[in-house]
Design a protein around this motif. Structure first.
Motif, short mmCIF file in Angstrom:
data_model
loop_
_atom_site.label_atom_id
_atom_site.label_comp_id
_atom_site.label_asym_id
_atom_site.label_seq_id
_atom_site.Cartn_x
_atom_site.Cartn_y
_atom_site.Cartn_z
N GLN A 166 0.84 -1.20 0.00
CA GLN A 166 0.00 0.00 0.00
C GLN A 166 0.88 1.25 0.00
O GLN A 166 0.57 2.23 -0.67
CB GLN A 166 -0.93 -0.02 1.21
N GLU A 168 3.92 1.42 -1.22
CA GLU A 168 4.55 1.50 -2.54
C GLU A 168 3.62 2.18 -3.55
O GLU A 168 4.05 3.01 -4.34
CB GLU A 168 4.88 0.08 -3.02
N ALA A 169 2.33 1.83 -3.48
CA ALA A 169 1.37 2.41 -4.43
C ALA A 169 1.26 3.92 -4.23
O ALA A 169 1.22 4.67 -5.20
CB ALA A 169 0.01 1.75 -4.26
N VAL A 170 1.23 4.35 -2.98
CA VAL A 170 1.13 5.79 -2.73
C VAL A 170 2.41 6.49 -3.17
O VAL A 170 2.38 7.55 -3.78
CB VAL A 170 0.84 6.06 -1.23
N ARG A 171 3.55 5.83 -2.90
CA ARG A 171 4.83 6.41 -3.31
C ARG A 171 4.89 6.54 -4.84
O ARG A 171 5.42 7.51 -5.37
CB ARG A 171 5.96 5.52 -2.81
N ALA A 172 4.33 5.54 -5.54
CA ALA A 172 4.39 5.53 -7.00
C ALA A 172 3.61 6.69 -7.61
O ALA A 172 3.82 7.03 -8.77
CB ALA A 172 3.88 4.21 -7.56
N THR A 173 2.70 7.31 -6.87
CA THR A 173 1.95 8.43 -7.42
C THR A 173 2.77 9.71 -7.41
O THR A 173 2.30 10.74 -7.88
CB THR A 173 0.66 8.72 -6.63
N ALA A 175 3.89 11.02 -4.50
CA ALA A 175 3.60 11.69 -3.23
C ALA A 175 4.90 11.92 -2.45
O ALA A 175 5.80 11.09 -2.48
CB ALA A 175 2.64 10.85 -2.40
N GLY A 176 4.98 13.03 -1.75
CA GLY A 176 6.13 13.32 -0.89
C GLY A 176 6.07 12.50 0.38
O GLY A 176 5.08 11.81 0.65
N MET A 178 5.70 13.12 3.65
CA MET A 178 4.61 13.30 4.61
C MET A 178 3.29 12.78 4.05
O MET A 178 2.47 12.21 4.77
CB MET A 178 4.46 14.78 4.99
N ASN A 179 3.06 12.98 2.75
CA ASN A 179 1.83 12.48 2.17
C ASN A 179 1.79 10.95 2.15
O ASN A 179 0.73 10.35 2.30
CB ASN A 179 1.65 13.02 0.75
N PHE A 182 0.74 10.10 5.62
CA PHE A 182 -0.67 10.38 5.89
C PHE A 182 -1.62 9.43 5.16
O PHE A 182 -2.68 9.08 5.67
CB PHE A 182 -1.02 11.82 5.51
N PHE A 183 -1.25 9.03 3.92
CA PHE A 183 -2.18 8.21 3.14
C PHE A 183 -1.78 6.74 3.06
O PHE A 183 -2.63 5.88 2.87
CB PHE A 183 -2.32 8.79 1.72
N GLY A 184 -0.49 6.45 3.19
CA GLY A 184 -0.06 5.06 3.04
C GLY A 184 0.18 4.36 4.36
O GLY A 184 -0.03 3.16 4.48
N PRO A 187 -3.27 5.35 7.86
CA PRO A 187 -4.54 4.62 7.81
C PRO A 187 -4.38 3.16 8.27
O PRO A 187 -5.30 2.59 8.84
CB PRO A 187 -4.93 4.68 6.33
N ARG B 79 10.03 12.63 -7.89
CA ARG B 79 8.59 12.60 -7.56
C ARG B 79 7.78 13.30 -8.64
O ARG B 79 6.67 12.88 -8.95
CB ARG B 79 8.36 13.27 -6.20
N ARG B 82 7.35 10.79 -11.28
CA ARG B 82 6.41 9.74 -10.84
C ARG B 82 4.96 10.20 -10.93
O ARG B 82 4.06 9.40 -11.18
CB ARG B 82 6.72 9.34 -9.40
N PHE B 89 -1.37 -2.43 -9.98
CA PHE B 89 -0.61 -3.52 -9.37
C PHE B 89 -1.38 -4.84 -9.41
O PHE B 89 -2.61 -4.86 -9.49
CB PHE B 89 -0.31 -3.18 -7.90
N ASN B 93 -3.06 -3.09 -4.44
CA ASN B 93 -2.33 -2.15 -3.57
C ASN B 93 -3.13 -0.90 -3.22
O ASN B 93 -2.60 0.19 -3.19
CB ASN B 93 -1.00 -1.75 -4.21
N VAL B 95 -5.10 1.38 -0.48
CA VAL B 95 -4.97 1.55 0.97
C VAL B 95 -6.28 1.05 1.58
O VAL B 95 -7.33 1.67 1.45
CB VAL B 95 -4.69 3.01 1.34
N LEU B 98 -8.85 3.02 3.73
CA LEU B 98 -9.39 4.29 3.23
C LEU B 98 -10.56 4.00 2.29
O LEU B 98 -10.72 2.89 1.78
CB LEU B 98 -8.30 5.06 2.47
N LEU B 109 -1.78 13.00 -4.81
CA LEU B 109 -0.97 13.38 -3.65
C LEU B 109 0.31 14.10 -4.04
O LEU B 109 0.85 14.86 -3.24
CB LEU B 109 -0.63 12.16 -2.81
N GLY B 110 0.79 13.89 -5.26
CA GLY B 110 2.00 14.57 -5.70
C GLY B 110 1.79 16.06 -5.89
O GLY B 110 2.75 16.80 -6.05
N GLN B 166 -3.97 10.46 -11.86
CA GLN B 166 -2.69 11.17 -11.93
C GLN B 166 -2.55 11.96 -13.22
O GLN B 166 -1.63 12.76 -13.34
CB GLN B 166 -1.53 10.16 -11.83
#
Lengths: 262, 253
Positions: A166, A168-173, A175-176, A178-179, A182-184, A187, B79, B82, B89, B93, B95, B98, B109-110, B166
């Motif tokens: 989960q 990894e998926a948020v990182r792949a978007t 996201a910085g 902190m985000n 907060f999201f990965g 929760p 980033r 990305r 996936f 994957n 969350v 949520l 989020l980026g 995205q």
């Protein structure tokens, strides 16, 4: 078919475990023998207990305003220490999580946590009383340390068990950091974090009634004085008050947990 | 050939020194259409896809996307790249704790500051788009449901919607149907192809189901032993080629 033992054993013999149990048993017998446990002492003790319990009743609530004042202070210590301790535990626990942080960061944070856990809250309270003087502030500080030791450690362990997919998926978007947290990450651990926090609040309420014994504020001081004066009826009154507050705190924290978990 | 969205040059990846999983892979991916990578398990399909958005660190080589060599970037510039690469996936994957809407918005989020993300303050345009995409993937009315209450097919629909949120210039998909039943697999592949075409996004997808690849891809790349052994149109992929990619032949009968 004969009932003879099978030629091949289906289970490996765990010699280490057998030796371990034997050592434990021997030590228990040894420890009992050195601590002067006798039946005679136990029977005598029961007689003392009878006298003691007899003098506790009826409880003496004459000084109810002093009890109320002490309880109020204890509760304030518990709430302040829980609030601050939980707040500080969030970043420390996050930094201690080995799956999200580089080694030197997590080991430093783990060092802080280990230090916070090293001593019983009463010992920490004594240290703070000596350092900054008698009063509730020492109690608050001591319980903040205890809260960090407990919550930050469990929080770090909870984070280490999260699903990295989960994250990894948020990182792949894109996201910085902190985000991603907060999201990965949050929760996945929030419900457990609320659980640890309410448990620690319960624990802080109980401990806040005790730090007063060493001069760190709250109901503990009058309780200790009453013991030393053999005013067991006053002791009983204070104990009943503590039971009531601890019970209420437990009901409240269960409610809080129910609001957040699902 | 049409415009190129992604150019991979001499990409090599070694997890252990001297044991390459990918050996000097070079590929150009066109700015539209679906490219499927097939090949036996453990041949580096997943590694190849993950090198593109640097979820896996390439050992050497270049990856050109959006005017950058992705392999040279780190921190904020990485980033930024990305943000322009969507990913779907195998195990969705999402969350889990949520809601569907929060999962979709995580595709933005980026672009959102941490405090606003924490307070769930997203630009109205993003929220509007998320609702539209939910309609597009057939999940109207699911916005408030938690991701862990969805079925596999529904989850992958959310995964696709999150990637398209995205507004990417490239969609990566790592075995997107391997956890799904055959019927749902076809539906998900069709959805992904149609959504990608609708939004003009090129797709690079890994899969082990050759028939599914033949049916949905415009181009198939056969990977074996860490190198490209086939690169052509689905109809050019014959049994002899499959034997070379996967080895042996009894499984073909």
């Amino acid at each position: 078919m004969s009932a003879s033992a099978p030629a091949r054993s289906p289970f490996a013999t765990n010699w280490g475990a057998r030796v371990g149990w034997l050592v434990l048993l021997v030590y228990v017998v040894y420890a009992t023998s050195t601590l002067d446990f006798t039946w005679r002492r136990f029977v005598d003790g029961m007689e003392h207990a009878q006298v003691f319990l007899g003098r506790m009743f009826p409880p003496n609530f004459e000084n109810w305003d002093a009890i109320l004042k002490g309880m109020k202070e204890s509760l304030e210590i518990a709430v302040l220490a829980s609030f601050t301790g939980i707040l500080l535990s969030l970043p420390i626990g996050l930094l201690a999580a080995r799956n999200l942080m580089p080694g030197w960061v997590s080991w430093t944070a783990r060092g802080v946590i280990a230090l916070a856990r090293a001593f019983h809250p009463v010992i920490v309270a004594i240290i703070f009383v000596k350092a900054i003087g008698f009063g509730a502030i020492a109690g608050v500080m001591a319980l903040i340390v205890a809260s960090i030791g407990f919550i930050a450690k469990l929080f770090a362990e909870a984070i280490e068990e999260i699903s990295l997919k989960q994250v990894e998926a948020v990182r792949a978007t894109g996201a910085g950091f902190m985000n991603v947290i907060f999201f990965g990450v949050l929760p996945q651990v929030l419900a457990r974090f609320i659980g640890f926090s309410t448990y620690q609040f319960d624990s802080n309420v109980r401990n806040s009634t005790m730090v007063g014994i060493v001069g760190a504020g709250g109901i503990g001081a009058p309780l200790f004085v009453a013991f030393q004066r053999f005013d067991y009826d006053v002791v009983a009154a204070i104990l009943i008050a503590i039971i009531a507050v601890v019970f209420i705190a437990e009901v409240v924290s269960t409610r809080i947990q129910r609001i957040f978990s699902a | 050939m049409a415009e190129t969205a992604l150019r991979i040059v001499d990409l090599t990846k070694e997890y252990r020194r001297g044991v390459p999983v990918l050996t000097r892979i070079s590929l150009d991916i066109a700015a539209r259409g679906t490219t499927a990578i097939i090949g036996p398990s453990g041949t580096g399909k997943s590694t190849l896809i993950r090198c593109v958005n640097r979820l896996v660190e390439p050992t050497s080589g270049q990856i050109h996307f959006d005017g950058h060599d992705v392999t040279r970037l780190s921190g904020a510039p990485l980033r930024t790249v990305r943000r322009r690469i969507g990913m779907v996936f195998q195990e969705y994957n999402l969350v889990e704790r949520l809601t569907v809407m929060e999962n979709l918005l995580s595709g933005r989020l980026g672009y959102v500051a941490p405090l606003n993300a924490w307070l769930r303050r997203f630009p109205p345009g993003d929220i509007e788009r998320a609702f539209e995409l939910l309609d597009e993937v057939g999940l109207s009315g699911f916005a408030q449901q938690r991701a862990d209450s969805l079925s596999g097919g529904q989850r992958q629909r959310v995964g696709i919607a999150r990637a398209i949120m995205q507004n990417p210039g490239l969609l990566l998909a790592d075995e997107p149907t391997s956890s799904l039943d055959p019927k749902t697999s076809v539906e998900i592949m069709a959805l992904m192809r149609d959504a990608a075409n609708h939004h003009s996004i090129p797709v690079l997808v890994n899969m082990h189901d050759v028939e599914l690849a033949r049916r949905f891809a415009d181009r198939i790349i056969g990977l074996s032993g860490g190198t490209v052994v086939f690169d052509g149109k689905p109809e050019e992929l014959g049994d002899a080629m499959l034997m070379q990619i996967y080895g042996g032949q009894s499984w073909l009968q």
